[in-house]
Design a protein around this motif. Structure first.
Motif, PDB file in Angstrom:
ATOM      1  N   GLY A   5      93.353  75.198  56.491  1.00 48.38           N
ATOM      2  CA  GLY A   5      92.464  74.142  56.026  1.00 48.38           C
ATOM      3  C   GLY A   5      92.752  73.787  54.584  1.00 48.38           C
ATOM      4  N   PHE A   6      93.176  74.794  53.791  1.00 54.26           N
ATOM      5  CA  PHE A   6      93.512  74.552  52.396  1.00 54.26           C
ATOM      6  C   PHE A   6      94.711  73.618  52.279  1.00 54.26           C
ATOM      7  CE2 PHE A   6      95.682  75.772  48.419  1.00 54.26           C
ATOM      8  CZ  PHE A   6      94.686  75.389  47.526  1.00 54.26           C
ATOM      9  N   LYS A   7      95.695  73.786  53.152  1.00 54.11           N
ATOM     10  CA  LYS A   7      96.879  72.914  53.151  1.00 54.11           C
ATOM     11  C   LYS A   7      96.474  71.476  53.486  1.00 54.11           C
ATOM     12  CE  LYS A   7     101.408  72.175  53.451  1.00 54.11           C
ATOM     13  NZ  LYS A   7     102.285  72.220  52.333  1.00 54.11           N
ATOM     14  N   GLU A   8      95.564  71.293  54.447  1.00 48.36           N
ATOM     15  CA  GLU A   8      95.090  69.963  54.805  1.00 48.36           C
ATOM     16  C   GLU A   8      94.327  69.321  53.643  1.00 48.36           C
ATOM     17  OE1 GLU A   8      92.902  70.126  58.445  1.00 48.36           O
ATOM     18  OE2 GLU A   8      94.574  71.028  59.533  1.00 48.36           O
ATOM     19  N   ILE A   9      93.531  70.097  52.943  1.00 47.05           N
ATOM     20  CA  ILE A   9      92.807  69.589  51.781  1.00 47.05           C
ATOM     21  C   ILE A   9      93.788  69.171  50.696  1.00 47.05           C
ATOM     22  CG2 ILE A   9      91.249  70.242  49.886  1.00 47.05           C
ATOM     23  CD1 ILE A   9      89.708  71.916  51.946  1.00 47.05           C
TER      24      ILE A   9
END
Length: 131
Positions: free
Chosen positions: A25-29
């Motif tokens: 999710g951090f990569k998507e953010i």
């Protein structure tokens, strides 16, 4: 490597909007924040170019058009996740159809407005009718 990784390649090589990129999710953010940063940067650049003497006066519309096209590209890739991958064929076709409809409406409207004068009654006859 699993079959999924062999088909789509490494996760780091995927396009920003690629659904098969996986990741946390951090990569998507991070991808959304990068898109936001680019979009804000292009918007600020547009206002700056329009208000400064950096670009030659008649060239300002062309510069703004180039920045607008770049802005569209950023939104398509980073926010709408439309990429050139094979899984996005339907999205790309839907986008192309939407662009076609918008172009038809714009071109048709401009054509109608350009020919309104031809279809109108001459002003001298219109003035005679009002008397």
């Amino acid at each position: 490597m699993s079959g999924h990784d062999e088909e789509w390649g490494e996760h780091d090589e995927a396009a920003p909007g690629d659904e098969h990129a996986g990741g946390s999710g951090f990569k998507e953010i991070q991808i959304y924040l990068l898109g936001l940063l680019l979009a804000v940067g292009l918007t600020v650049a547009s206002f700056w170019i329009a208000g400064s003497d950096l670009v030659w006066g008649p060239g300002i519309p062309a510069a703004l058009l180039a920045l607008a096209v770049a802005q569209i590209g950023v939104h398509l890739v980073f926010f709408l996740h439309i990429t050139s991958g094979p899984e996005n064929t339907n999205n790309t076709l839907a986008l192309a159809f939407g662009v076609l409809i918008v172009l038809l409406v714009v071109v048709g409207s401009v054509w109608i407005m350009a020919h309104l004068n031809h279809n109108m009654m001459p002003m001298d006859q219109l003035m005679k009718m009002q008397k």
